[in-house]
Design a protein around this motif. Structure first.
Motif, short mmCIF file in Angstrom:
data_model
loop_
_atom_site.label_atom_id
_atom_site.label_comp_id
_atom_site.label_asym_id
_atom_site.label_seq_id
_atom_site.Cartn_x
_atom_site.Cartn_y
_atom_site.Cartn_z
N LEU A 1 0.83 -1.20 0.00
CA LEU A 1 0.00 0.00 0.00
C LEU A 1 0.86 1.26 0.00
O LEU A 1 1.83 1.35 0.76
CB LEU A 1 -0.91 -0.01 1.24
N ASP A 2 0.50 2.21 -0.85
CA ASP A 2 1.08 3.55 -0.79
C ASP A 2 0.16 4.40 0.07
O ASP A 2 -0.94 4.77 -0.37
CB ASP A 2 1.18 4.14 -2.21
N PRO A 3 0.56 4.72 1.32
CA PRO A 3 -0.34 5.46 2.21
C PRO A 3 -0.74 6.82 1.64
O PRO A 3 -1.81 7.33 1.97
CB PRO A 3 0.47 5.60 3.49
N ALA A 4 0.11 7.40 0.81
CA ALA A 4 -0.19 8.73 0.29
C ALA A 4 -1.35 8.70 -0.70
O ALA A 4 -2.18 9.61 -0.73
CB ALA A 4 1.06 9.33 -0.37
N THR A 5 -1.40 7.68 -1.52
CA THR A 5 -2.43 7.61 -2.55
C THR A 5 -3.57 6.66 -2.19
O THR A 5 -4.65 6.75 -2.77
CB THR A 5 -1.83 7.13 -3.89
N GLY A 6 -3.30 5.74 -1.26
CA GLY A 6 -4.30 4.71 -0.95
C GLY A 6 -4.34 3.62 -2.01
O GLY A 6 -5.24 2.78 -2.01
N HIS A 7 -3.34 3.64 -2.89
CA HIS A 7 -3.29 2.64 -3.96
C HIS A 7 -2.36 1.49 -3.56
O HIS A 7 -1.33 1.70 -2.92
CB HIS A 7 -2.78 3.27 -5.26
N TRP A 8 -2.75 0.31 -3.99
CA TRP A 8 -1.91 -0.88 -3.80
C TRP A 8 -1.13 -1.13 -5.09
O TRP A 8 -1.57 -0.72 -6.17
CB TRP A 8 -2.79 -2.10 -3.47
N THR A 9 0.01 -1.80 -4.97
CA THR A 9 0.79 -2.06 -6.18
C THR A 9 0.03 -2.98 -7.14
O THR A 9 0.31 -3.00 -8.34
CB THR A 9 2.15 -2.67 -5.84
N GLN A 10 -0.91 -3.78 -6.60
CA GLN A 10 -1.82 -4.51 -7.48
C GLN A 10 -3.16 -3.77 -7.52
O GLN A 10 -3.51 -3.16 -8.52
CB GLN A 10 -1.99 -5.95 -6.98
N GLY A 11 -3.89 -3.80 -6.44
CA GLY A 11 -5.17 -3.12 -6.39
C GLY A 11 -5.96 -3.62 -5.20
O GLY A 11 -5.56 -4.56 -4.51
N ALA A 12 -7.09 -2.97 -4.94
CA ALA A 12 -7.97 -3.41 -3.86
C ALA A 12 -8.86 -4.56 -4.33
O ALA A 12 -9.11 -5.51 -3.60
CB ALA A 12 -8.83 -2.25 -3.39
#
Length: 676
Positions: A100-111
């Motif tokens: 998880l990138d805490p800044a964007t809320g994005h995962w390197t794969q996805g939710a």
């Protein structure tokens, strides 16, 4: 979200007990709920299916209009299940795939991912059919709309599907770690096959649900056809073509090269065909894909003993997850009126599955020796296949096999523990061979547990048997003796490849093999309680390399096995193939020394021993249940391993006699018997 075949193989090569659905790195992503799995009353006839945990996993997701990505009722949020749910001993936390990138809320794969969204839609559809719960109807529509959004509706990749989506709705076509194809909508894929499954079942269910769904039904039909158009540019364009895999001709028109992926598409096509037999596009795809899967069927007297091979890239690898091929063939055979398709399903459900259960249960892989953890995905495949084959043949014995397999959820597993809670709908992500439980409960495990309970609720007599099972008392199935543990002549060499156990197509058992030059020998000492078949595990070479003669010391010749001669690797990743090979004669019971003498350049991994009568004894709430599986052509009479009465069945599950308490159990040739 299942591991891809390639990712799974990497896991399998690295550890003998890797869980295919192990959680990604959890970084405390909210929200959580506090409903851990706890022992529950399993008695009675209350409905098993409980969608509470799946609903906890399911979240709203924004579906903003993008070029090539639109859906029905554009502007309304869709629904999608989070990929994983990590358990900290008290609560579950929903997490995505990768980091998880805490800044964007994005995962390197996805939710969220298309694989789980598609299969969750199937669960919601089936639950709505079974229960009439309007929440399931709404969840089915919401997940189908999200799945349609992930599908390209126009452009060069029209019909194909993006795999990963972030929680804010952003699409992630190229995830880390990389899944193939990359970008994920650049070619046909598992997730496209599962999209066909969901659209097909959605179309079939909603077409009979009233005029209020008429517009959405036509939308789903159009998206199903769009997916088939995309497949028509790849796998369906190669119908009739064959590829060579280590000298064996296999169908070249399977989605992503697999009977596994193709089978999940066939489930949707069979449902759509039943709803509208006049749809020639669906009927043609169903027939062609089913015929391709059927060509991956195997003989019941040689490894893998009737199982449908999942992958054209290996002759020595079967996996439990994604093993929907026999279910798909049984359903396709029934709706198309094709008994030849049903026959392949029966070989898998009536020969391989009973042997798998007698070997310890639905492990995640035979590659080619049985290994790995056990997961809900693999269990569901066995249950669904046996029930579908039973419905296609009318054989009640296959339904009883399904019940024994489903007992996994209620205690008939290596942990001896209940791993599905009907009070919460929570299951576990897997059980290691030593009984350790992965108590995370992600979307894939939850979905396949629920697909199983939906079947059990539909078949209460099967559910009653499954719910009564509380543990495994004993098993007597396939076993392996390592070549490096045998007695070796002076010229033999134990080889441990620097690259590890994985050959590119299978796993060397124990991570090693024995090189046996011409004139050298390997001698195995075995002590068998009954007659058995010996299947030498040979890493066959591509080039001619002589053969090996197998004989009982001071006894009969058992047969010979080739050391090479497979020819070009074809589409496989490495020359040669690692697989058990049959011998001409069985081994007698008792202590025996078996010698293998090489006349060439033999690479020997070990020997796989298949008992003439395999068995499993289960603890139940009222006593014991026993399964007996006959590998030979002749009827066998053996002492009963447990009390109770039962029946003996043909491989098709047709009853051919009784097995009464206190008497010897009669097992038909190639058939099985069950007492309880």
């Amino acid at each position: 979200m299942s591991a891809s075949r390639r990712a799974f193989l990497g896991l399998a090569a690295g550890t003998t007990a890797a869980l295919a659905t192990g959680s990604s790195v959890a970084l405390g992503f909210a929200p959580a709920h506090a409903t851990p799995l706890s022992p529950s009353s399993l008695g009675g006839s209350a409905r098993l299916t409980n969608l509470d945990h799946l609903r906890f996993l399911t979240d709203e997701v924004s579906l903003p209009e993008l070029a090539h990505h639109r859906t029905f009722d554009q502007g309304t949020p869709g629904l999608a299940p989070w990929t994983y749910a990590d358990f900290d001993g008290q609560t579950f936390t929903r997490v995505g795939g990768g980091t998880l990138d805490p800044a964007t809320g994005h995962w390197t794969q996805g939710a969220y991912n298309a694989d789980d969204i598609a299969r969750a839609a199937v669960v919601f559809l089936r639950d709505w059919q079974a229960s009439g719960d309007p929440r399931s109807r709404d969840h089915a529509v919401g997940t189908l709309r999200t799945l349609a959004y992930l599908q390209n509706d126009t452009g060069p990749d029209a019909g194909r599907v993006v795999l990963w989506q972030q929680s804010d709705g952003t699409l992630n076509p190229s995830a880390e770690p990389v899944e193939l194809p990359d970008p994920s909508d650049s070619a046909e894929s598992y997730w496209l096959a599962r999209t066909v499954w969901a659209f097909g079942e959605g179309y079939a269910v909603l077409a009979g649900a009233g005029r209020q769904f008429a517009e959405f039904v036509e939308f789903l039909r159009g998206r199903l056809h769009l997916a088939l158009t995309a497949l028509g540019e790849e796998s369906l364009a190669r119908v009739g073509d064959l590829v060579r895999s280590d000298g064996v001709e296999l169908p070249d028109w399977l989605i992503a090269g697999g009977a596994d992926a193709t089978a999940e598409a066939v489930l949707g096509l069979a449902a759509a065909h039943e709803a509208d037999p006049d749809d020639a596009v669906v009927a043609g795809a169903l027939r062609e894909y089913a015929e391709g899967i059927a060509r991956m069927g195997t003989s019941t007297d040689a490894w893998p003993f009737g199982a449908v091979l999942p992958w054209t890239g290996s002759l020595g690898f079967w996996h439990g997850w994604g093993a929907a091929a026999p279910e798909a063939l049984a359903r396709a055979g029934r709706v198309l009126g094709r008994p030849d398709l049903v026959d392949v399903a029966v070989a898998d459900a009536g020969s391989f599955t009973p042997l798998l259960l007698a070997t310890g249960g639905p492990v995640n892989a035979w590659a080619p020796t049985p290994a790995e953890a056990q997961i809900a995905y693999g269990v569901h495949g066995r249950v669904a296949a046996a029930l579908a084959a039973s419905e296609a043949t009318g054989g009640p014995g296959l339904a009883e096999v399904a019940a024994l397999a489903a007992g996994w959820f209620f205690g008939a597993n290596p942990a001896g523990a209940q791993v599905y809670d009907p009070d919460t709908g929570i299951t576990v992500d897997g059980i290691e061979p030593d009984g350790r439980i992965n108590r995370n409960s992600g979307a894939e495990s939850t979905i396949h547990a629920l697909l199983t309970t939906l079947l059990l609720d539909e078949h209460p007599e099967v559910a009653a048997i499954a719910r009564s099972m509380s543990g495994i008392e004993s098993t007597h199935g396939v076993s392996v003796v390592e070549a490096e543990a045998a007695t070796l002549s002076a010229g033999c060499v134990v080889e441990r490849p620097d690259s590890g156990a994985w050959t590119g197509e299978g796993n060397l058992s124990g991570g090693a093999y024995v090189s046996v030059p011409a004139g050298e020998w390997v001698e195995f000492e075995v002590d068998l309680p009954g007659d058995a078949e010996l299947h030498p595990i040979v890493w066959q070479r591509a080039e001619e390399a002589g053969d090996a003669r197998w004989e009982v010391v001071d006894g009969p010749v058992l047969g010979s096995t080739p050391a090479g001669g497979l020819g070009d690797a074809g589409l496989t990743e490495a020359p040669g193939a690692l697989r058990p090979l049959p011998l001409e004669r069985p081994l007698p019971a008792g202590r025996t020394r078996v010698r293998c003498t090489s006349t060439g350049d033999l690479r020997l991994d070990g020997v796989l021993i298949r008992p003439a009568v395999a068995s499993a004894v289960y603890r139940t709430q009222t006593g014991e249940a026993a399964l007996y599986v006959n590998a030979s052509d002749r009827t066998q009479l053996i002492d009963a391993l447990a009390g109770g009465t039962g029946r003996t069945f043909t491989i098709r599950g047709i009853q051919r006699g009784q097995a009464r308490a206190g008497r010897r159990v009669r097992i038909l040739g190639r058939g099985f018997a069950i007492t309880r």
